[in-house]
Design a protein around this motif. Structure first.
Motif, mmCIF file in Angstrom:
data_model
loop_
_atom_site.group_PDB
_atom_site.id
_atom_site.type_symbol
_atom_site.label_atom_id
_atom_site.label_comp_id
_atom_site.label_asym_id
_atom_site.label_seq_id
_atom_site.Cartn_x
_atom_site.Cartn_y
_atom_site.Cartn_z
ATOM 1 N N SER A 163 -71.868 40.336 -55.393
ATOM 2 C CA SER A 163 -72.617 39.465 -54.488
ATOM 3 C C SER A 163 -72.337 38.001 -54.818
ATOM 4 O O SER A 163 -72.105 37.182 -53.920
ATOM 5 C CB SER A 163 -74.113 39.757 -54.600
ATOM 6 O OG SER A 163 -74.853 38.872 -53.799
ATOM 7 N N ASN A 164 -72.348 37.678 -56.105
ATOM 8 C CA ASN A 164 -72.048 36.314 -56.550
ATOM 9 C C ASN A 164 -70.630 35.916 -56.131
ATOM 10 O O ASN A 164 -70.400 34.792 -55.681
ATOM 11 C CB ASN A 164 -72.211 36.203 -58.067
ATOM 12 C CG ASN A 164 -72.036 34.797 -58.563
ATOM 13 O OD1 ASN A 164 -72.407 33.837 -57.895
ATOM 14 N ND2 ASN A 164 -71.461 34.659 -59.737
ATOM 15 N N GLU A 165 -69.685 36.841 -56.271
ATOM 16 C CA GLU A 165 -68.297 36.575 -55.869
ATOM 17 C C GLU A 165 -68.208 36.274 -54.377
ATOM 18 O O GLU A 165 -67.533 35.333 -53.953
ATOM 19 C CB GLU A 165 -67.418 37.775 -56.210
ATOM 20 C CG GLU A 165 -65.976 37.615 -55.773
ATOM 21 C CD GLU A 165 -65.152 38.884 -55.944
ATOM 22 O OE1 GLU A 165 -63.927 38.747 -56.053
ATOM 23 O OE2 GLU A 165 -65.727 39.988 -55.949
ATOM 24 N N THR A 166 -68.911 37.057 -53.568
ATOM 25 C CA THR A 166 -68.907 36.859 -52.117
ATOM 26 C C THR A 166 -69.501 35.511 -51.741
ATOM 27 O O THR A 166 -68.949 34.781 -50.919
ATOM 28 C CB THR A 166 -69.693 37.990 -51.426
ATOM 29 O OG1 THR A 166 -69.086 39.244 -51.755
ATOM 30 C CG2 THR A 166 -69.703 37.823 -49.921
ATOM 31 N N GLN A 167 -70.610 35.156 -52.384
ATOM 32 C CA GLN A 167 -71.250 33.871 -52.102
ATOM 33 C C GLN A 167 -70.365 32.708 -52.543
ATOM 34 O O GLN A 167 -70.242 31.706 -51.832
ATOM 35 C CB GLN A 167 -72.612 33.796 -52.802
ATOM 36 C CG GLN A 167 -73.624 34.764 -52.233
ATOM 37 C CD GLN A 167 -74.862 34.892 -53.103
ATOM 38 O OE1 GLN A 167 -74.982 34.238 -54.122
ATOM 39 N NE2 GLN A 167 -75.779 35.758 -52.688
ATOM 40 N N ASP B 170 -76.040 47.979 -61.227
ATOM 41 C CA ASP B 170 -76.770 46.805 -60.745
ATOM 42 C C ASP B 170 -76.056 45.509 -61.126
ATOM 43 O O ASP B 170 -75.984 44.576 -60.324
ATOM 44 C CB ASP B 170 -78.197 46.812 -61.285
ATOM 45 C CG ASP B 170 -79.026 47.972 -60.740
ATOM 46 O OD1 ASP B 170 -78.600 48.588 -59.732
ATOM 47 O OD2 ASP B 170 -80.083 48.267 -61.326
ATOM 48 N N ASN B 171 -75.515 45.451 -62.345
ATOM 49 C CA ASN B 171 -74.758 44.276 -62.768
ATOM 50 C C ASN B 171 -73.509 44.088 -61.902
ATOM 51 O O ASN B 171 -73.172 42.970 -61.515
ATOM 52 C CB ASN B 171 -74.366 44.374 -64.241
ATOM 53 C CG ASN B 171 -75.545 44.160 -65.167
ATOM 54 O OD1 ASN B 171 -76.565 43.599 -64.776
ATOM 55 N ND2 ASN B 171 -75.410 44.623 -66.398
ATOM 56 N N MET B 172 -72.818 45.194 -61.616
ATOM 57 C CA MET B 172 -71.623 45.127 -60.788
ATOM 58 C C MET B 172 -71.964 44.601 -59.394
ATOM 59 O O MET B 172 -71.299 43.701 -58.872
ATOM 60 C CB MET B 172 -70.955 46.494 -60.670
ATOM 61 C CG MET B 172 -69.703 46.474 -59.794
ATOM 62 S SD MET B 172 -69.130 48.107 -59.282
ATOM 63 C CE MET B 172 -70.376 48.579 -58.101
#
Length: 112
Positions: free
Chosen positions: A55-59, A48-50
């Protein structure tokens, strides 16, 4: 054993295999690892952390691309305005003028 370079990304294929293994582990009812860091709950937390970090990286990448596009647009807007300003100075003062030279145009005498 080969030295692992933990600064490089893991291939999507390997990550997909890891996630498949984790999903398959959920069907193993009597899984009881000796290492408490490898419990199903902890592995799910890591997953879940990964996924959250990915997701944060993509955003963040999308925001960076948008910021780059905005910066490019304003750079072009400024450039076109400066070129038009130079043309205006030449129109007002003439090509051989000191004013035209001061804004970056060459005098006729400087041309071959």
């Amino acid at each position: 054993m080969a030295i692992k370079d933990k600064t490089r990304r893991i291939s999507p294929k390997t990550l997909a295999q890891d996630l498949e293994s984790l999903e398959a582990l959920e069907t193993v009812t009597d899984y009881a690892p000796a290492n408490s860091n490898l419990t199903l709950a902890k592995l799910k937390t890591l997953r879940d952390n990964m996924l959250g970090k990915q997701s944060n990286e993509t955003q963040t990448a999308a925001l960076a691309a948008a910021a780059r596009d905005d910066a490019t647009a304003i750079e072009w807007e400024l450039h076109e305005a400066v070129v038009a300003m130079r043309d205006q100075v030449v129109a007002q003062f003439g090509r051989p003028s000191n004013q035209a030279q001061s804004v970056g145009r060459k005098k006729d005498t400087e041309r071959k």
